[in-house]
Design a protein around this motif. Structure first.
Motif, PDB file in Angstrom:
ATOM      1  N   HIS A  26      -6.986  60.748 -36.841  1.00  0.00           N
ATOM      2  CA  HIS A  26      -6.028  61.865 -36.887  1.00  0.00           C
ATOM      3  C   HIS A  26      -6.681  63.192 -36.504  1.00  0.00           C
ATOM      4  O   HIS A  26      -6.383  64.221 -37.097  1.00  0.00           O
ATOM      5  N   MET A  27      -7.593  63.150 -35.528  1.00  0.00           N
ATOM      6  CA  MET A  27      -8.238  64.369 -35.034  1.00  0.00           C
ATOM      7  C   MET A  27      -7.358  65.049 -34.002  1.00  0.00           C
ATOM      8  O   MET A  27      -6.688  64.385 -33.222  1.00  0.00           O
ATOM      9  N   GLU A  28      -7.405  66.351 -33.996  1.00  0.00           N
ATOM     10  CA  GLU A  28      -6.797  67.149 -32.942  1.00  0.00           C
ATOM     11  C   GLU A  28      -7.946  67.795 -32.187  1.00  0.00           C
ATOM     12  O   GLU A  28      -8.489  68.814 -32.612  1.00  0.00           O
ATOM     13  N   VAL A  29      -8.339  67.177 -31.088  1.00  0.00           N
ATOM     14  CA  VAL A  29      -9.519  67.596 -30.346  1.00  0.00           C
ATOM     15  C   VAL A  29      -9.136  68.661 -29.314  1.00  0.00           C
ATOM     16  O   VAL A  29      -8.324  68.386 -28.424  1.00  0.00           O
ATOM     17  N   PRO A  30      -9.711  69.861 -29.418  1.00  0.00           N
ATOM     18  CA  PRO A  30      -9.447  70.882 -28.402  1.00  0.00           C
ATOM     19  C   PRO A  30      -9.951  70.401 -27.033  1.00  0.00           C
ATOM     20  O   PRO A  30     -11.099  69.975 -26.903  1.00  0.00           O
ATOM     21  N   MET A  31      -9.082  70.440 -26.039  1.00  0.00           N
ATOM     22  CA  MET A  31      -9.376  69.876 -24.727  1.00  0.00           C
ATOM     23  C   MET A  31     -10.671  70.424 -24.124  1.00  0.00           C
ATOM     24  O   MET A  31     -11.426  69.685 -23.509  1.00  0.00           O
ATOM     25  N   MET A  32     -10.945  71.698 -24.304  1.00  0.00           N
ATOM     26  CA  MET A  32     -12.122  72.279 -23.669  1.00  0.00           C
ATOM     27  C   MET A  32     -13.390  72.110 -24.506  1.00  0.00           C
ATOM     28  O   MET A  32     -14.444  72.599 -24.129  1.00  0.00           O
ATOM     29  N   GLU A  33     -13.303  71.389 -25.621  1.00  0.00           N
ATOM     30  CA  GLU A  33     -14.484  71.173 -26.459  1.00  0.00           C
ATOM     31  C   GLU A  33     -14.989  69.735 -26.367  1.00  0.00           C
ATOM     32  O   GLU A  33     -15.490  69.176 -27.338  1.00  0.00           O
ATOM     33  N   ILE A  34     -14.849  69.140 -25.177  1.00  0.00           N
ATOM     34  CA  ILE A  34     -15.318  67.760 -24.975  1.00  0.00           C
ATOM     35  C   ILE A  34     -16.295  67.655 -23.811  1.00  0.00           C
ATOM     36  O   ILE A  34     -16.736  66.566 -23.481  1.00  0.00           O
ATOM     37  N   LEU A  35     -16.639  68.772 -23.216  1.00  0.00           N
ATOM     38  CA  LEU A  35     -17.422  68.736 -21.980  1.00  0.00           C
ATOM     39  C   LEU A  35     -18.911  68.546 -22.217  1.00  0.00           C
ATOM     40  O   LEU A  35     -19.574  67.837 -21.466  1.00  0.00           O
ATOM     41  N   ASP A  36     -19.473  69.178 -23.231  1.00  0.00           N
ATOM     42  CA  ASP A  36     -20.904  69.100 -23.502  1.00  0.00           C
ATOM     43  C   ASP A  36     -21.179  67.901 -24.409  1.00  0.00           C
ATOM     44  O   ASP A  36     -20.466  67.674 -25.383  1.00  0.00           O
ATOM     45  N   ILE A  37     -22.200  67.144 -24.136  1.00  0.00           N
ATOM     46  CA  ILE A  37     -22.502  65.946 -24.921  1.00  0.00           C
ATOM     47  C   ILE A  37     -22.987  66.299 -26.321  1.00  0.00           C
ATOM     48  O   ILE A  37     -22.730  65.577 -27.275  1.00  0.00           O
TER      49      ILE A  37
ATOM     50  N   ILE B 127      -6.101  62.149 -31.549  1.00  0.00           N
ATOM     51  CA  ILE B 127      -6.833  60.883 -31.628  1.00  0.00           C
ATOM     52  C   ILE B 127      -6.496  60.182 -32.936  1.00  0.00           C
ATOM     53  O   ILE B 127      -6.627  60.765 -34.019  1.00  0.00           O
ATOM     54  N   ASP B 128      -6.061  58.948 -32.834  1.00  0.00           N
ATOM     55  CA  ASP B 128      -5.854  58.085 -33.996  1.00  0.00           C
ATOM     56  C   ASP B 128      -6.722  56.853 -33.811  1.00  0.00           C
ATOM     57  O   ASP B 128      -6.854  56.337 -32.693  1.00  0.00           O
TER      58      ASP B 128
ATOM     59  N   GLU C  48      -9.928  50.413 -32.678  1.00  0.00           N
ATOM     60  CA  GLU C  48      -8.891  50.715 -31.695  1.00  0.00           C
ATOM     61  C   GLU C  48      -8.688  52.231 -31.697  1.00  0.00           C
ATOM     62  O   GLU C  48      -8.360  52.808 -32.733  1.00  0.00           O
ATOM     63  N   ILE C  49      -8.885  52.846 -30.534  1.00  0.00           N
ATOM     64  CA  ILE C  49      -8.750  54.295 -30.406  1.00  0.00           C
ATOM     65  C   ILE C  49      -7.534  54.589 -29.535  1.00  0.00           C
ATOM     66  O   ILE C  49      -7.392  54.033 -28.452  1.00  0.00           O
ATOM     67  N   HIS C  50      -6.685  55.475 -30.023  1.00  0.00           N
ATOM     68  CA  HIS C  50      -5.477  55.880 -29.309  1.00  0.00           C
ATOM     69  C   HIS C  50      -5.524  57.394 -29.136  1.00  0.00           C
ATOM     70  O   HIS C  50      -5.793  58.115 -30.110  1.00  0.00           O
ATOM     71  N   GLY C  51      -5.271  57.862 -27.929  1.00  0.00           N
ATOM     72  CA  GLY C  51      -5.287  59.296 -27.686  1.00  0.00           C
ATOM     73  C   GLY C  51      -4.105  59.730 -26.847  1.00  0.00           C
ATOM     74  O   GLY C  51      -3.640  58.987 -25.979  1.00  0.00           O
ATOM     75  N   GLU C  52      -3.623  60.944 -27.131  1.00  0.00           N
ATOM     76  CA  GLU C  52      -2.505  61.491 -26.373  1.00  0.00           C
ATOM     77  C   GLU C  52      -2.643  63.002 -26.293  1.00  0.00           C
ATOM     78  O   GLU C  52      -2.860  63.672 -27.306  1.00  0.00           O
TER      79      GLU C  52
END
Length: 104
Positions: free
Chosen positions: A42-53, A28-29, A16-20
């Motif tokens: 408990h990741m804090e994913v930088p918004m602009m670091e999700i674009l490249d695969i 991400i939890d 189960e993945i939860h994101g906000e």
């Protein structure tokens, strides 16, 4: 908040993945019986670091956790991030239904 379920039938785990979105990061939890995936919670994913695969925060964390290359959780996390960042419409994702890989 975006919630998704990743059903990994090969390893027989359900995650189960939860994101906000909070500021410029997506929090991400993950609830998972898999020890490797638990390391990614408990990741804090930088918004602009999700674009490249290839070169993105989530894939780096998956590599650090030694996830298998066929693990579907990183893809699920990226989809949650894209929805939270506004790069993918939540309504489109919900209307499209489940994603799957079908072996023939």
């Amino acid at each position: 908040m975006t919630d998704v379920t990743v059903n990994s039938t090969i390893c027989d785990f359900v995650h189960e993945i939860h994101g906000e979105l909070k500021g410029d990061k997506i929090i991400i939890d993950i609830e998972s019986p898999c020890e490797k995936i638990q390391q990614m919670s408990h990741m804090e994913v930088p918004m602009m670091e999700i674009l490249d695969i290839k070169d993105n925060y989530v894939m780096v964390k998956a590599q650090e956790a030694k996830c298998s290359s066929n693990c579907l959780v990183p893809c699920g996390i990226l989809n949650v991030c894209r929805i939270e960042a506004g790069f993918l419409a939540k309504s489109l994702a919900q209307r499209s239904g489940p994603m799957c890989i079908e072996f023939k």
